[in-house]
Design an enzyme around this catalytic site. Structure first.
Site, PDB file in Angstrom:
ATOM      1  N   HIS A 231      11.904  20.898  86.825  1.00 21.58           N
ATOM      2  CA  HIS A 231      12.783  19.978  87.560  1.00 21.58           C
ATOM      3  C   HIS A 231      14.011  20.731  88.056  1.00 21.58           C
ATOM      4  O   HIS A 231      14.410  20.605  89.230  1.00 21.58           O
ATOM      5  CB  HIS A 231      13.199  18.820  86.653  1.00 21.58           C
ATOM      6  CG  HIS A 231      14.218  17.894  87.253  1.00 21.58           C
ATOM      7  ND1 HIS A 231      13.879  16.675  87.793  1.00 21.58           N
ATOM      8  CD2 HIS A 231      15.573  18.018  87.401  1.00 21.58           C
ATOM      9  CE1 HIS A 231      14.977  16.081  88.245  1.00 21.58           C
ATOM     10  NE2 HIS A 231      16.018  16.876  88.018  1.00 21.58           N
ATOM     11  N   GLU A 232      14.621  21.519  87.169  1.00 23.41           N
ATOM     12  CA  GLU A 232      15.809  22.262  87.556  1.00 23.41           C
ATOM     13  C   GLU A 232      15.482  23.370  88.549  1.00 23.41           C
ATOM     14  O   GLU A 232      16.298  23.692  89.419  1.00 23.41           O
ATOM     15  CB  GLU A 232      16.500  22.832  86.312  1.00 23.41           C
ATOM     16  CG  GLU A 232      16.966  21.781  85.308  1.00 23.41           C
ATOM     17  CD  GLU A 232      17.875  20.729  85.931  1.00 23.41           C
ATOM     18  OE1 GLU A 232      18.584  21.048  86.900  1.00 23.41           O
ATOM     19  OE2 GLU A 232      17.866  19.576  85.454  1.00 23.41           O
TER      20      GLU A 232
ATOM     21  N   HIS B  63      15.730  22.141  91.992  1.00 22.76           N
ATOM     22  CA  HIS B  63      17.072  22.145  92.578  1.00 22.76           C
ATOM     23  C   HIS B  63      17.498  23.568  92.953  1.00 22.76           C
ATOM     24  O   HIS B  63      18.080  23.788  94.018  1.00 22.76           O
ATOM     25  CB  HIS B  63      18.098  21.572  91.585  1.00 22.76           C
ATOM     26  CG  HIS B  63      17.936  20.122  91.292  1.00 22.76           C
ATOM     27  ND1 HIS B  63      17.845  19.162  92.276  1.00 22.76           N
ATOM     28  CD2 HIS B  63      17.855  19.447  90.103  1.00 22.76           C
ATOM     29  CE1 HIS B  63      17.732  17.962  91.719  1.00 22.76           C
ATOM     30  NE2 HIS B  63      17.725  18.109  90.404  1.00 22.76           N
TER      31      HIS B  63
END
Length: 433
Positions: free
Chosen positions: A25-26, A29
Site C-alpha cells: 500500500h505504501e 504512494h
C-alpha cells in the site's frame, strides 16, 4: 500437524500477508511520488520504535515495532500559511486547533532547503496529487483482485454440488432444529428411499440435475408428490422413488420467515469449481457493493461491538480488528475435515476481502485517510477549471492544512474504534465454530 501448530500457522500466514499488503500500500504512494519528482524522505512499515532502517539515496526505509500500518513521508504535503515561501509559515495564533495547524506547518518545513522547494508535494499539479494518494488504495484493490483471480482460476470457487454429504434420519421441524431424532419423528424421505452419503444425484423426475440450486428448486416445488431420483453410487447409476414431504422451511436469510415446501432430507457436499475471469470481476463487484454497505453500517455495528464487551451477544457480521481477524484465520485452518486446499482457499480469500475493505475504507473523503487528500486534489482541479472558464487567475493549491482539526478528530475516532475492536476480539470474539 497438530491442531495448535496449524492454528499458529494460520495466524502467522495471515499476519504476514497483512504486513505485506500494508507495505505494498505504501509502495503505491511512494512510487508515483518519486516518479513525479516529489521528495520522499521515509518509507516505514509499522509504527512506534524503529526496529531497523537503512538509507538509500534520499529515502530512509525501515520497520517499526508495531506492524499495524505504515507511512511514507513526502515533503511539502501542507502548503505554507502565506504564499509559496516556507518562511512565511504563521507562528503565532490563539486558538488551540489553529496552534496545532501552525505547529504542523512548522514541522513540515523544518528541514526544507531551497533546493527542495521545486519538489514540494503541494506544488504538484492536482492530477498528480490524486494519483499519488490513490496509489495506495489502488494497490490494495489490485492485491484483492490478484488473490481472487489466483484462487478462482486455479482452485475454483466453493460451490454446493449434487453429491450428498449427509442424509437426515428423520424430519425435524425447522423451529426445533437442531436436535436429535425422537421415536415420534417421521422418517426422512431420503432415508426411506435408501439414499446414502456419497451418492451423486443426476436426475429428478426425469429432468437432468446439473447443480445443487436446480436440485433444491426441484425438491421444494415437488410438494408431497412422488419423486423419481436418479443417482450414481460407486460408478453405477440407480433410480429410487419416494414421496417428498411438505415442511415449513426458511425463506432467504431470516429463519423466522418460512413457507411450506417439499422436503427430501439430504445435504449437499461443498466442492470447488474452476471459474473464468468474468466470475472474478463479478465477484469483486458484488463484494465491493457488500463492503460499501458494511462501511456505511459501521456506526451501528460499532455500537453492537461495544455492547458485546459488556456481555451482549456478538453477531458474526460485526467488524474485527487484526487481532480478531488473525483469530479467525487460525480457526479457519483447524476446522475438522479441512484439507490443505481448503486452508489455502480460506486464508487467501480472507486476505483478499481485507485488502478490498482497506482500499474502499481509505477512499472515504476524510483526512487523515487517503480519500481526504484525493478530495482536496479533485477540488483543486475543479477550482482551477472554473477559474480558467471565467478567465481569472488560478486560485492555487488547496490548503489541506485547514482540515487538520478534522484529521485529528477522525484520527482520534479511528484510534478509539481500534481499541474497542481489540477489546471485543479478546473478551467476546467472533468464532467460526
Amino acid at each position: 500437524m497438530s491442531e495448535p501448530l496449524l492454528y499458529a500457522l494460520g495466524v502467522v500466514v495471515f499476519l504476514v500477508g497483512l504486513a505485506v499488503s500494508i507495505a505494498l500500500h505504501e509502495v503505491g504512494h511512494m512510487v508515483p511520488a518519486k516518479a513525479f519528482g516529489a521528495k520522499v524522505t521515509q518509507y516505514f512499515v509499522g509504527f512506534g520504535r524503529t526496529v531497523w532502517s537503512r538509507r538509500r539515496g534520499e529515502t530512509e526505509y525501515g520497520l517499526k515495532a508495531i506492524p499495524l500500518g505504515g507511512f511514507v513521508k513526502i515533503v511539502g504535503m501542507l502548503p505554507p500559511h502565506r504564499g509559496d515561501d516556507p518562511s512565511q509559515v504563521r507562528t503565532s495564533n490563539t486558538g488551540l486547533f489553529t496552534q496545532l495547524v501552525s505547529d504542523a506547518r512548522t514541522a513540515e518545513y523544518e528541514h526544507v532547503t531551497p533546493d527542495d522547494e521545486p519538489r514540494l508535494f503541494y506544488k504538484l499539479p492536482w492530477w498528480k496529487k490524486a494519483i499519488v494518494m490513490a496509489g495506495g488504495p489502488v494497490v490494495n484493490l489490485a492485491i484483492a483482485f490478484a488473490l481472487f483471480a489466483a484462487i478462482f482460476l486455479s482452485i475454483g470457487a466453493q460451490t454446493l454440488t449434487t453429491t450428498i454429504s449427509s442424509v437426515s434420519d428423520c424430519v425435524i421441524p425447522a423451529a426445533e432444529a437442531p436436535r436429535t431424532c425422537t421415536s415420534t419423528d417421521p422418517v426422512a424421505p431420503a432415508k426411506e428411499s435408501g439414499l446414502e452419503a456419497g451418492d451423486e444425484i443426476v436426475s429428478f423426475n426425469g429432468e437432468p440435475i446439473d447443480d445443487w440450486s436446480q436440485m433444491q428448486t426441484a425438491i421444494r416445488s415437488n410438494g408431497d408428490s412422488a419423486a423419481t431420483i436418479g443417482y450414481v453410487r460407486d460408478g453405477e447409476t440407480y433410480e429410487t422413488t419416494v414421496n417428498t414431504s411438505v415442511q415449513p422451511r426458511p425463506v432467504g436469510d431470516d429463519p423466522a420467515v418460512t413457507e411450506e415446501v417439499g422436503f427430501l432430507g439430504v445435504a449437499p457436499t461443498a466442492g470447488y469449481e474452476r471459474q473464468d475471469l468474468g466470475y472474478v470481476v463479478t465477484t469483486m463487484g458484488d463484494m465491493t457493493v457488500g463492503t460499501v454497505e458494511a462501511i456505511a453500517s459501521l456506526p451501528q455495528k460499532m455500537v453492537e461491538v461495544t455492547q458485546s464487551i459488556f456481555g451482549a451477544e456478538r453477531a458474526d457480521d460485526t467488524p474485527m480488528s487484526p487481532v480478531g481477524a488473525s483469530r479467525v484465520a487460525g480457526e479457519m485452518v483447524t476446522i475438522e475435515g479441512t484439507t490443505w486446499t481448503d486452508r489455502v482457499y480460506r486464508i487467501a480469500t480472507l486476505l483478499a476481502a481485507v485488502n478490498l475493505f482497506v482500499a474502499l475504507f481509505n477512499f472515504i473523503p476524510l483526512l487523515p485517510l487517503d480519500g481526504g487528500h484525493i478530495a482536496g486534489a479533485l477540488w483543486e482541479g475543479l477550482r482551477n477549471a472554473i477559474a480558467r472558464l471565467r478567465r481569472r487567475p488560478l486560485p492555487g493549491p488547496v490548503d489541506v492544512g485547514r482540515m487538520l482539526p478534522v484529521a485529528y478528530g477522525v484520527g482520534a475516532l479511528l484510534l478509539v474504534m481500534g481499541v474497542i475492536l481489540i477489546l471485543a476480539d479478546i473478551i467476546n470474539p467472533v468464532r467460526l465454530t
